[in-house]
Each structure stands twice: as structure tokens, then as C-alpha cells.
Design a protein around this motif. Structure first.
Motif, PDB file in Angstrom:
ATOM      1  N   SER A  22       0.696  -1.226  -0.250  1.00  0.00           N
ATOM      2  CA  SER A  22       0.129   0.037  -0.092  1.00  0.00           C
ATOM      3  C   SER A  22       0.818   1.362   0.059  1.00  0.00           C
ATOM      4  N   HIS A  23       0.433   2.550  -0.419  1.00  0.00           N
ATOM      5  CA  HIS A  23       0.942   3.653  -0.484  1.00  0.00           C
ATOM      6  C   HIS A  23       1.164   4.169   0.690  1.00  0.00           C
ATOM      7  N   ILE A  26      -1.871   5.621   3.078  1.00  0.00           N
ATOM      8  CA  ILE A  26      -2.788   4.911   3.842  1.00  0.00           C
ATOM      9  C   ILE A  26      -2.212   4.464   5.301  1.00  0.00           C
ATOM     10  N   SER A  27      -1.013   4.098   5.517  1.00  0.00           N
ATOM     11  CA  SER A  27      -0.563   4.061   6.839  1.00  0.00           C
ATOM     12  C   SER A  27      -0.277   5.240   7.464  1.00  0.00           C
ATOM     13  N   ASP A  28      -0.242   6.273   6.920  1.00  0.00           N
ATOM     14  CA  ASP A  28      -0.151   7.898   7.523  1.00  0.00           C
ATOM     15  C   ASP A  28      -1.594   8.194   8.044  1.00  0.00           C
ATOM     16  N   ILE A  34      -1.062  -2.605   3.682  1.00  0.00           N
ATOM     17  CA  ILE A  34      -1.479  -3.833   3.133  1.00  0.00           C
ATOM     18  C   ILE A  34      -0.234  -4.397   2.753  1.00  0.00           C
ATOM     19  N   PHE A  35      -0.043  -5.816   3.445  1.00  0.00           N
ATOM     20  CA  PHE A  35       0.963  -6.554   3.194  1.00  0.00           C
ATOM     21  C   PHE A  35       0.358  -7.857   2.356  1.00  0.00           C
ATOM     22  N   ALA A  36       1.673  -8.336   1.738  1.00  0.00           N
ATOM     23  CA  ALA A  36       1.709  -9.760   1.467  1.00  0.00           C
ATOM     24  C   ALA A  36       2.845 -10.738   2.106  1.00  0.00           C
ATOM     25  N   ALA A  88       5.170  -4.354 -10.749  1.00  0.00           N
ATOM     26  CA  ALA A  88       4.819  -5.723 -11.152  1.00  0.00           C
ATOM     27  C   ALA A  88       4.037  -6.332 -10.511  1.00  0.00           C
ATOM     28  N   LEU A  89       4.369  -6.475  -9.200  1.00  0.00           N
ATOM     29  CA  LEU A  89       3.396  -7.042  -8.204  1.00  0.00           C
ATOM     30  C   LEU A  89       1.924  -6.419  -8.239  1.00  0.00           C
ATOM     31  N   LEU A  90       1.980  -5.091  -8.043  1.00  0.00           N
ATOM     32  CA  LEU A  90       0.493  -4.361  -7.932  1.00  0.00           C
ATOM     33  C   LEU A  90      -0.144  -4.707  -9.214  1.00  0.00           C
TER      34      LEU A  90
END
Length: 101
Positions: A22-23, A26-28, A34-36, A88-90
Motif C-alpha cells: 500500500s501507498h 494509507i499508513s499515515d 496492506i501486506f503480502a 509488477a506485483l501491483l
């Protein structure tokens, strides 16, 4: 690396590497991200993407995304992945949110 315990069923357990997808916004704002999880599983699966150009080994399990308040859990920053790899993951994780017609 962080601990996402307690987990149940087939969810990844224990203190392990996770990659933040995640950007920072979001955490701010929400105190979560969001994690994988990263695993050294040998299974071949379209949403298990091998890590590239990192000292951490394994595959990113894009089908096991989780929202985590990482400040409330024991965590340790390990490394940054290359931006093109993250993009690429996103691009692949979008498949999870496509309607199944």
C-alpha cells in the motif's frame, strides 16, 4: 519482517518477511498498511511471485493479502524492493479484485 499472529487455517504464520503493497498515504492516515507474506514454498501458482533483486529469498504470496497495524506488532524493516518489481506485483494483485463473470 513482522509477526502476524494469531492466524488460522492455511494463513501464513510466524515471524516472517512481508512486503508492503500500500501507498504511504494509507499508513499515515489509517495506521495500517496492506501486506503480502513472503514464503519459501516450492509450489508453483500464478499469484506466488518469486522475489527478484533482493537479499530476502522466497515468493510473495499475492493471494494472502492482509491489512496490518504494523506499529502494534513486533516488526523490523529489512530492505526495499526495486520500484519496477513493486509495480509488477501491483499489476498482478489486481487480478484478485476482478469480477468473475
Amino acid at each position: 519482517m513482522l509477526s502476524a499472529e494469531p492466524r488460522k487455517g492455511h494463513e501464513q504464520r510466524g515471524y516472517r518477511p512481508y512486503i508492503c503493497l500500500s501507498h504511504k498515504l494509507i499508513s499515515d492516515c489509517a495506521n495500517i498498511a496492506i501486506f503480502a507474506p513472503v514464503s519459501n514454498t516450492a509450489r508453483k501458482y500464478p499469484l506466488y511471485v518469486p522475489l527478484e533483486r533482493t537479499k530476502t529469498t522466497g515468493s510473495v504470496l499475492l493471494d494472502q493479502l492482509v491489512a496490518i497495524d504494523y506499529n502494534a506488532r513486533k516488526f523490523q524493516f529489512v530492505e526495499t524492493v526495486p520500484l519496477d518489481y513493486l509495480r509488477a506485483l501491483l499489476g498482478k494483485v489486481v487480478l484478485i479484485f476482478q469480477p468473475n463473470f
